[in-house]
Design an enzyme around this catalytic site. Structure first.
Site, PDB file in Angstrom:
ATOM      1  N   LYS A  79      64.844  41.147  -8.908  1.00 34.42           N
ATOM      2  CA  LYS A  79      65.735  40.165  -9.538  1.00 34.42           C
ATOM      3  C   LYS A  79      67.102  40.233  -8.872  1.00 34.42           C
ATOM      4  O   LYS A  79      67.861  41.160  -9.077  1.00 34.42           O
ATOM      5  CB  LYS A  79      65.885  40.406 -11.047  1.00 34.42           C
ATOM      6  CG  LYS A  79      66.256  39.103 -11.723  1.00 34.42           C
ATOM      7  CD  LYS A  79      67.309  39.114 -12.795  1.00 34.42           C
ATOM      8  CE  LYS A  79      68.684  39.539 -12.536  1.00 34.42           C
ATOM      9  NZ  LYS A  79      69.592  38.528 -11.944  1.00 34.42           N
ATOM     10  N   GLU A 129      72.521  52.910  -9.784  1.00 33.61           N
ATOM     11  CA  GLU A 129      73.650  52.996  -8.841  1.00 33.61           C
ATOM     12  C   GLU A 129      74.739  52.113  -9.428  1.00 33.61           C
ATOM     13  O   GLU A 129      74.606  50.883  -9.429  1.00 33.61           O
ATOM     14  CB  GLU A 129      73.250  52.473  -7.460  1.00 33.61           C
ATOM     15  CG  GLU A 129      72.079  53.185  -6.818  1.00 33.61           C
ATOM     16  CD  GLU A 129      72.431  54.561  -6.290  1.00 33.61           C
ATOM     17  OE1 GLU A 129      73.601  54.961  -6.377  1.00 33.61           O
ATOM     18  OE2 GLU A 129      71.521  55.238  -5.802  1.00 33.61           O
ATOM     19  N   CYS A 166      81.074  49.098  -4.156  1.00 39.87           N
ATOM     20  CA  CYS A 166      81.077  50.137  -5.195  1.00 39.87           C
ATOM     21  C   CYS A 166      81.806  51.376  -4.719  1.00 39.87           C
ATOM     22  O   CYS A 166      82.405  52.092  -5.505  1.00 39.87           O
ATOM     23  CB  CYS A 166      79.635  50.469  -5.585  1.00 39.87           C
ATOM     24  SG  CYS A 166      78.625  50.913  -4.177  1.00 39.87           S
ATOM     25  N   GLU A 192      87.577  49.699 -12.600  1.00 38.67           N
ATOM     26  CA  GLU A 192      87.100  49.208 -11.311  1.00 38.67           C
ATOM     27  C   GLU A 192      87.517  47.735 -11.172  1.00 38.67           C
ATOM     28  O   GLU A 192      87.171  46.907 -12.011  1.00 38.67           O
ATOM     29  CB  GLU A 192      85.577  49.323 -11.252  1.00 38.67           C
ATOM     30  CG  GLU A 192      85.008  48.905  -9.921  1.00 38.67           C
ATOM     31  CD  GLU A 192      83.484  48.957  -9.886  1.00 38.67           C
ATOM     32  OE1 GLU A 192      82.847  48.535 -10.866  1.00 38.67           O
ATOM     33  OE2 GLU A 192      82.940  49.424  -8.864  1.00 38.67           O
TER      34      GLU A 192
HETATM   35  P1  NAD Z   1      76.162  43.384 -12.973  1.00 37.38           P
HETATM   36  O1  NAD Z   1      75.879  44.653 -13.657  1.00 37.38           O
HETATM   37  O2  NAD Z   1      76.832  42.315 -13.712  1.00 37.38           O
HETATM   38  O3  NAD Z   1      74.826  42.738 -12.397  1.00 37.38           O
HETATM   39  C1  NAD Z   1      73.939  43.459 -11.557  1.00 37.38           C
HETATM   40  C2  NAD Z   1      72.549  42.886 -11.727  1.00 37.38           C
HETATM   41  O4  NAD Z   1      72.106  43.152 -13.057  1.00 37.38           O
HETATM   42  C3  NAD Z   1      72.478  41.365 -11.551  1.00 37.38           C
HETATM   43  O5  NAD Z   1      71.264  41.035 -10.912  1.00 37.38           O
HETATM   44  C4  NAD Z   1      72.485  40.871 -12.992  1.00 37.38           C
HETATM   45  O6  NAD Z   1      71.897  39.611 -13.147  1.00 37.38           O
HETATM   46  C5  NAD Z   1      71.659  41.951 -13.674  1.00 37.38           C
HETATM   47  N1  NAD Z   1      71.874  42.066 -15.118  1.00 37.38           N
HETATM   48  C6  NAD Z   1      72.975  41.735 -15.838  1.00 37.38           C
HETATM   49  N2  NAD Z   1      72.769  41.973 -17.152  1.00 37.38           N
HETATM   50  C7  NAD Z   1      71.508  42.462 -17.270  1.00 37.38           C
HETATM   51  C8  NAD Z   1      70.721  42.903 -18.365  1.00 37.38           C
HETATM   52  N3  NAD Z   1      71.167  42.876 -19.621  1.00 37.38           N
HETATM   53  N4  NAD Z   1      69.477  43.368 -18.123  1.00 37.38           N
HETATM   54  C9  NAD Z   1      68.996  43.413 -16.861  1.00 37.38           C
HETATM   55  N5  NAD Z   1      69.691  42.992 -15.778  1.00 37.38           N
HETATM   56  C10 NAD Z   1      70.947  42.531 -15.971  1.00 37.38           C
HETATM   57  O7  NAD Z   1      76.976  43.785 -11.656  1.00 37.38           O
HETATM   58  P2  NAD Z   1      77.530  42.805 -10.529  1.00 37.38           P
HETATM   59  O8  NAD Z   1      78.766  42.164 -11.053  1.00 37.38           O
HETATM   60  O9  NAD Z   1      76.439  41.950  -9.975  1.00 37.38           O
HETATM   61  O10 NAD Z   1      77.865  43.859  -9.402  1.00 37.38           O
HETATM   62  C11 NAD Z   1      79.070  44.546  -9.344  1.00 37.38           C
HETATM   63  C12 NAD Z   1      78.894  45.952  -9.866  1.00 37.38           C
HETATM   64  O11 NAD Z   1      77.868  46.624  -9.137  1.00 37.38           O
HETATM   65  C13 NAD Z   1      80.125  46.785  -9.671  1.00 37.38           C
HETATM   66  O12 NAD Z   1      80.393  47.554 -10.815  1.00 37.38           O
HETATM   67  C14 NAD Z   1      79.770  47.709  -8.527  1.00 37.38           C
HETATM   68  O13 NAD Z   1      80.476  48.896  -8.486  1.00 37.38           O
HETATM   69  C15 NAD Z   1      78.320  47.906  -8.736  1.00 37.38           C
HETATM   70  N6  NAD Z   1      77.663  48.299  -7.481  1.00 37.38           N
HETATM   71  C16 NAD Z   1      77.215  49.576  -7.361  1.00 37.38           C
HETATM   72  C17 NAD Z   1      76.638  49.992  -6.179  1.00 37.38           C
HETATM   73  C18 NAD Z   1      76.144  51.411  -6.015  1.00 37.38           C
HETATM   74  O14 NAD Z   1      75.326  51.631  -5.154  1.00 37.38           O
HETATM   75  N7  NAD Z   1      76.608  52.347  -6.798  1.00 37.38           N
HETATM   76  C19 NAD Z   1      76.476  49.089  -5.126  1.00 37.38           C
HETATM   77  C20 NAD Z   1      76.938  47.793  -5.300  1.00 37.38           C
HETATM   78  C21 NAD Z   1      77.522  47.402  -6.489  1.00 37.38           C
END
Ligand code: NAD
Length: 494
Positions: free
Chosen positions: A174, A249, A283, A384
């Site tokens: 997804k 992550e 991240c 963040e």
């Molecule tokens: P997000 O958590 O909003 O979304 C990430 C994914 O989760 C998307 O595909 C989203 O549609 C899905 N999602 C959202 N709500 C959900 C739910 N209730 N159930 C299942 N899936 C759900 O994050 P974002 O805004 O897309 O990404 C930014 C964040 O990701 C930042 O906090 C960043 O630090 C983190 N990030 C971490 C890493 C790492 O490796 N640690 C790498 C990249 C990004």
């Protein structure tokens, strides 16, 4: 332009039950493409197709070296289409072409590394404590849900899909709402490379419906998630109820430390790259800078000048270093963090607004920004931002530094700049982080484990052990007795 109107459900291209959504180019607000969106019913169908695919003897009994060949073909196909993937990802995310090319090639490398690692993974004969032989073997989990964020789509997709397939699972991928195009293109590549039907589904759609349905589905046996900490905790709570393993992550607020003896040119180049590449949407961005007070004024003067010299522009322009943010709404969120910090008393050293002039007016641009004179407990030091915003702090001694650097709910990464390796080692061991870079920053190798501590995550990805994270272990005991087990045998009178 490729047609993105169909989604990939259990090996079939078709309209998703969730309708259509638009992908907008953040460099100018134009429409990149409309794409299909999955529904909860599509998730259920993808799980059923996945279950059939993993049970198929062709896949179930496929030897690791044969599965590895398939992964190599996927890697080769990604590399062959790297330019196309990069252009698509730049249009979808605004990232520079230099960055998206590197991400596409790293995705190809991930498939190749995983193929090689798969061929070398051994099961074990363990030490027996009786007349038997013991084996520890590893088996696929079944259906894996891979949920990815928008910042590095093709690389995050590969990082999850390659090891999950290597381990013998089927995967429901997804992608994030803002960046579904690259994952749909990835599905085409995987299909053309010959992955048996049903082993991969790509299900774009909202996290709250499609993502949630994947996490909750009883047929899904593991979630590998990259994204925000709030979402990660929600997924972990549901997984807890199912006793389902998860890899998370999550976010970060990583400290970068400059000691007085650092090579200043290297430190400045590393700090700029660490926070402003990918327009800070990383991240592992080094978003909290700690500089020793004895060098702070001169160091900051040079850093601000170098920041102001960065070239902000469209990702398609070869000279651009800082592209637009991924979306207008996200740019506004980043700007709101900066305004709140200023209102709370922070000094703005540079940036703090959208660039002015032609070429910028239609895009989600924001200037690289540095803030200073803040208390470490302030929101801008704790939250963040996920944008091109650095907060700088002077420190006096090591204890003061460690107390502040570790004063965070996060623990993803850290950078240390010094010529004193003994000091660097001692510091690295005391900072709460999953990765520490010494005299470098944001370097990545698929062979080195990656993950966070505290609220930055759970579990590790990458490395040879990365494939094991998608397997379950089983123990086999082989009796070697030449007599029946003694317990059931009548004792002869003494
Ligand atoms: P997000 O958590 O909003 O979304 C990430 C994914 O989760 C998307 O595909 C989203 O549609 C899905 N999602 C959202 N709500 C959900 C739910 N209730 N159930 C299942 N899936 C759900 O994050 P974002 O805004 O897309 O990404 C930014 C964040 O990701 C930042 O906090 C960043 O630090 C983190 N990030 C971490 C890493 C790492 O490796 N640690 C790498 C990249 C990004």
């Amino acid at each position: 332009m490729m047609d993105f109107s169909e989604i990939f459900v259990g090996g079939q291209w078709r309209a998703g039950g969730g309708g259509q959504a638009d992908s907008i180019n953040p460099a100018d607000g134009s429409l990149v493409a409309r794409h299909g969106v999955a529904s909860v019913a599509d998730v259920a169908e993808a799980v059923e197709a996945g279950q059939r695919a993993v049970a198929d003897p062709e896949w179930r009994t496929m030897l690791p070296h044969v599965r590895a060949r398939l992964l190599h073909r996927i890697g080769d196909a990604i590399e062959a289409q790297a330019e196309h993937i990069a252009a698509l990802q730049t249009a979808d995310t605004g990232k520079t072409l230099t960055e998206t090319r590197a991400l596409a090639l790293s995705a190809a490398g991930t498939f190749r590394y995983t193929a090689a690692a798969l061929e070398t993974l051994d099961d074990a004969l363990t030490t027996p404590r009786g007349p038997y032989l013991t084996m520890s073997v590893h088996e696929p989990i079944g259906i894996v849900g891979a949920i990815t964020p928008w910042n590095s789509p093709i690389a995050s997709d590969a990082q999850k899909v390659a090891p999950a397939l290597a381990a013998g699972n089927a995967v429901l991928l997804k992608p994030a709402e803002w960046t579904s195009l690259v994952s749909l293109k990835f599905a085409r590549i995987v299909e053309e490379a010959g992955l048996p039907r049903g082993l991969l589904s790509v299900l774009p759609g909202p996290g709250a419906t499609v993502g949630d349905a994947i996490v909750r589905h009883p047929g899904v046996g593991k979630i590998s998630f990259t994204g925000g900490t709030v979402t990660g905790k929600r997924i972990a709570a549901i997984a807890g109820g199912k006793l389902m393993p998860v890899s998370l992550e999550l976010g970060g607020k990583s400290p970068t430390i400059v000691l007085p003896d650092a090579d200043i040119d290297h430190a400045i180049a590393g700090i700029l790259f660490g926070i402003f590449s990918s327009t800070g949407q990383s991240c592992i961005a080094g978003s909290r800078l700690f500089v020793h007070r004895s060098i702070y004024p001169d160091f900051m003067a040079r850093l601000v000048a170098a920041t102001q010299a960065l070239r902000v522009g469209r990702g398609t322009d070869g000279s651009t270093q800082v592209g637009p943010l991924v979306a207008f709404a996200h740019r506004d969120k980043v700007a709101a963090h900066v305004e709140a910090a200023k209102a709370a008393g922070a000094t703005l050293l540079c940036g703090g607004q959208a660039p002015q002039g032609e070429g910028y007016d239609k895009g989600a641009f924001y200037l690289p920004t540095i803030l200073a004179d803040v208390d470490h407990g302030a929101a801008i030091c704790q939250e963040e931002v996920f944008g091109p915003v650095l907060v700088a702090i002077a420190f006096d001694d090591e204890e003061h530094l460690i107390a502040q650097a570790n004063n965070s709910v996060y623990g993803l990464a850290c950078g240390i700049w010094t010529r004193d390796f003994a000091k660097a080692y001692a510091l690295a061991r005391r900072i709460a982080a999953g990765t520490v870079w010494i005299n470098t920053y944001k370097q990545f190798s698929i062979s080195t484990p990656f993950g966070g501590v505290r609220e930055s995550g759970l579990g590790r990805e990458k490395g040879r052990e990365g494939i094991r994270a998608y397997m379950q272990q089983k123990s086999l005991y082989w009796g070697l007795n030449d007599q029946p087990l003694p317990w059931a045998t009548p004792k002869t009178a003494l």
